[in-house]
Scaffold this active site. Structure first.
Site, short mmCIF file in Angstrom:
data_model
loop_
_atom_site.label_atom_id
_atom_site.label_comp_id
_atom_site.label_asym_id
_atom_site.label_seq_id
_atom_site.Cartn_x
_atom_site.Cartn_y
_atom_site.Cartn_z
N GLU A 1 0.82 -1.20 0.00
CA GLU A 1 0.00 0.00 0.00
C GLU A 1 0.86 1.26 0.00
O GLU A 1 1.93 1.30 0.62
CB GLU A 1 -0.93 -0.01 1.23
CG GLU A 1 -1.96 -1.14 1.15
CD GLU A 1 -2.88 -1.21 2.35
OE1 GLU A 1 -4.00 -1.69 2.18
OE2 GLU A 1 -2.48 -0.79 3.46
N CYS B 1 6.84 -4.70 15.83
CA CYS B 1 6.30 -3.65 16.68
C CYS B 1 4.83 -3.96 16.99
O CYS B 1 4.04 -4.19 16.08
CB CYS B 1 6.43 -2.28 16.01
SG CYS B 1 8.14 -1.78 15.75
N CYS C 1 6.67 -6.53 7.40
CA CYS C 1 7.76 -6.01 8.21
C CYS C 1 8.20 -7.08 9.18
O CYS C 1 7.37 -7.82 9.72
CB CYS C 1 7.33 -4.75 8.96
SG CYS C 1 8.67 -3.94 9.87
N CYS D 1 3.25 8.60 1.43
CA CYS D 1 3.81 7.63 2.36
C CYS D 1 4.11 6.35 1.59
O CYS D 1 3.21 5.70 1.06
CB CYS D 1 2.81 7.37 3.48
SG CYS D 1 3.43 6.31 4.80
N ASN E 1 -3.88 4.28 16.11
CA ASN E 1 -4.96 3.96 15.18
C ASN E 1 -5.30 2.48 15.28
O ASN E 1 -4.48 1.64 14.90
CB ASN E 1 -4.55 4.31 13.74
CG ASN E 1 -4.42 5.81 13.54
OD1 ASN E 1 -5.35 6.56 13.84
ND2 ASN E 1 -3.26 6.26 13.08
N GLY F 1 6.96 -1.69 6.26
CA GLY F 1 8.35 -2.12 6.30
C GLY F 1 9.28 -1.16 7.02
O GLY F 1 8.93 -0.02 7.31
N CYS G 1 -1.81 6.15 10.05
CA CYS G 1 -0.51 5.66 10.51
C CYS G 1 -0.66 4.38 11.33
O CYS G 1 -1.46 4.32 12.26
CB CYS G 1 0.16 6.74 11.37
SG CYS G 1 1.82 6.31 11.90
N SER H 1 12.10 7.03 7.84
CA SER H 1 11.71 6.70 9.20
C SER H 1 12.25 5.32 9.57
O SER H 1 12.13 4.37 8.80
CB SER H 1 10.18 6.70 9.33
OG SER H 1 9.78 6.30 10.62
#
Length: 366
Positions: A95, A119, A115, A108, A298, A167, A341, A199
């Protein structure tokens, strides 16, 4: 540096294209000509490159491709956010999201299919990991979005690129770096250095390498003010702790005038959003030129965490601002199309099978 054999010219930055044309017996300037066709005119048909000889056009068509992923879907939020799902191979899709604001338009971009960093508050991490994206697949996200937005002709311009999609960009360093070069090249997309942000969750060795290789902005996914809490939210912290990470940040901004690190901090109700967390955070960052970007969590399906209350977010912000930090609260954009996010999930074959264990970790943290 990984050197991959490819015939897709979207994989090559200007230096690689120059070497290619020299091998073909041509002058280096042919690279910039080709890039202008691809990135300025959005042309992928070699036969239309009318400042190339017929022979050269034929050779390019025979030996190389300008292959782009298929656009599976395009969704537009009520707030103007646009999300595309791009098919990168038979089993996998990623995406990419465009976020319009009054004075800027941010794209973005994803760097991996899934990933691997686990996290616990991130939809992408909960789904697992399949593979790295190629340089071409990273660059293509910008190309497709810009073309579909009418970027050069309408008010829906892309002004900023953030490597904050699916990722960990620095885990795919050798493919991300040429993509960053293309984004910033005058013959590529032509974005200013400070308009391109990478990031990272804290790959310290790669932060130092990025500092040497590319003049871009850096954002750190911090999310906790101490190691004990960050270990549970960002497992990479067990390898590179906060002190090591902040030392790398100081090296990154050293000798760079007016340069600041952006620290991203996702606020999760009753986990990391209390006033004592805010006070600990401002003490932690006191020696790093930085700004703080607060991100209300979110939610996504299967996740046990909850978004902080508006009162808690405002209180956290006020504590940071009282210590003279530039502090912003990221607006929740595109959550009606799961484009906010931490919500990007794509569609891919997970090779790590981690979903159940991550959900258990979330319950333990809460």
């Amino acid at each position: 540096m990984i050197v991959e054999r490819t015939n897709n010219l979207f994989d090559m930055d200007r230096a690689a294209l120059e070497q290619l044309f020299v091998r073909m017996g041509e002058k280096k300037f042919r690279a910039s000509q080709l890039m202008k066709w691809i990135y300025h005119s959005y042309e992928t048909d070699f036969s239309q490159f009318n400042n190339f000889s017929l022979k050269m056009r034929s050779e390019l068509a025979e030996q190389f491709t300008l292959e782009l992923p298929e656009v599976i879907s395009q969704q537009e939020s009520e707030d103007g956010t646009v999300k595309w799902l791009l098919q990168v191979d038979e089993q996998n899709a990623v995406e990419v999201v465009y976020i319009p604001e009054a004075t800027r338009g941010t794209l973005c971009v994803s760097s991996q299919v899934g990933c691997s960093l686990n996290c616990t508050f991130c939809a992408t991490g909960a789904q697992g990991f399949n593979r790295h994206l190629s340089t071409a697949e990273i660059v293509a996200q910008v190309w497709v979005a810009a073309k579909m937005l009418g970027h050069t002709r309408t008010e829906r311009k892309i002004t900023n690129i953030v490597m904050m999609g699916m990722g960990e960009p620095l885990a795919n360093y050798d493919r991300v770096l040429p993509a960053l070069n293309i984004m910033r090249d005058d013959f590529g997309f032509g974005f200013a250095n400070r308009r391109v942000t990478v990031s990272t969750s804290g790959l310290v060795n790669k932060i130092d390498q990025l500092n040497a290789d590319a003049d871009v902005a850096l954002a750190i996914s911090l999310h906790a003010p101490n190691d004990a809490l960050r270990d549970t939210l960002v497992p990479l912290n067990k390898k590179y702790n906060i002190k090591q990470l902040l030392d790398a940040c100081k090296r990154f901004v050293k000798d760079k005038k007016k340069s600041r690190i952006t620290f991203e901090y996702t606020l999760i109700r009753d986990v990391n959003d209390r006033p004592e967390h805010a006070r600990e955070l401002v003490r932690l960052l006191s020696h790093v030129p930085c700004k703080i970007n607060l991100i209300p969590f979110n939610p996504f399906p299967g996740n046990a965490f909850k978004r902080s209350t508006a009162v808690a977010v405002e209180q956290f912000k006020q504590i940071c601002q009282a210590s003279q930090y530039i502090t912003t609260v990221r607006k929740t954009r595109g959550d009606d199309i799961a484009a906010a996010c931490g919500q990007l999930a794509g569609d891919f074959m997970d090779r790590t099978r981690r979903s159940a264990s991550i959900r258990q970790l979330q319950l333990e943290v809460v």
